[in-house]
Design an enzyme around this catalytic site. Structure first.
Site, PDB file in Angstrom:
ATOM      1  NE  ARG A  82     -15.088 -23.257  87.950  1.00 32.86           N
ATOM      2  CZ  ARG A  82     -15.064 -22.745  89.156  1.00 32.86           C
ATOM      3  NH1 ARG A  82     -16.148 -22.782  89.911  1.00 32.86           N
ATOM      4  NH2 ARG A  82     -13.974 -22.186  89.635  1.00 32.86           N
ATOM      5  NE  ARG A  91     -15.036 -18.611  87.992  1.00 30.16           N
ATOM      6  CZ  ARG A  91     -14.274 -18.102  88.930  1.00 30.16           C
ATOM      7  NH1 ARG A  91     -14.724 -18.004  90.133  1.00 30.16           N
ATOM      8  NH2 ARG A  91     -13.072 -17.679  88.697  1.00 30.16           N
ATOM      9  CG  ASP A  94     -17.479 -19.939  91.609  1.00 30.06           C
ATOM     10  OD1 ASP A  94     -17.046 -21.007  92.076  1.00 30.06           O
ATOM     11  OD2 ASP A  94     -17.139 -18.819  92.043  1.00 30.06           O
ATOM     12  CG  ASP A  96     -17.600 -19.647  95.968  1.00 29.11           C
ATOM     13  OD1 ASP A  96     -16.987 -20.660  95.598  1.00 29.11           O
ATOM     14  OD2 ASP A  96     -17.343 -18.505  95.562  1.00 29.11           O
TER      15      ASP A  96
END
Length: 151
Positions: A82, A91, A94, A96
């Site tokens: 990344r 990317r 990712d 989250d």
């Protein structure tokens, strides 16, 4: 242990494989266990550029505090190559942190629950798949105009 949810996304390289590998790697984070994985979904970039994304959500039980879990997730992103050359760049991976138990947190590095999760079909649809009690019908209706394809 605390129930938490993590959204996964990738749109560079072999994105489906990257997301599947990341699901397994999250399960290897110390004091953390993946308890449910959504299907993979394809979505167009949302407020981002590049190829379509592959997205998913996992439920985890973790003994880590929110910032320690975030650190572990960011190490997995770095391991996957990344880079963050600009905001919303394409990317390789990712991750989250969507929520961590009932934690409400606002720090420069982390806001919980995730401040934009209710605006994104690529989060709500896979989250509803594995935790239907966490997503209200009106929340899904609010993102119904966003194209999302279950793979």
């Amino acid at each position: 242990m605390t129930l938490a949810f993590v959204a996964l996304g990738a749109n560079l390289g072999d994105a489906p494989a990257t997301v599947r590998i990341a699901m397994k790697q999250i399960d290897m984070i110390p004091r953390t266990r993946v308890t449910a994985c959504s299907s993979l979904y394809r979505t167009a970039p949302f407020e981002a550029s590049g190829p379509d994304f592959i997205n998913a959500v996992v439920a985890i039980d973790t003994g880590l505090a929110p910032h320690a879990l975030l650190d572990a997730l960011q190490r997995l992103e770095q391991h996957a190559g990344r880079e963050r050359p600009y905001h919303h760049a394409p990317r390789t991976l990712d991750l989250d942190l969507l929520c961590h138990g009932d934690t409400v947190l606002h720090t420069p590095r982390l806001t919980l629950p995730h401040p934009r999760m209710l605006e994104r079909a690529f989060v709500l649809v896979p989250l509803a798949e594995i935790a239907p009690d966490r997503v209200l019908p009106q929340q899904l209706a609010a993102v119904a105009g966003q194209a999302i394809e279950r793979l």
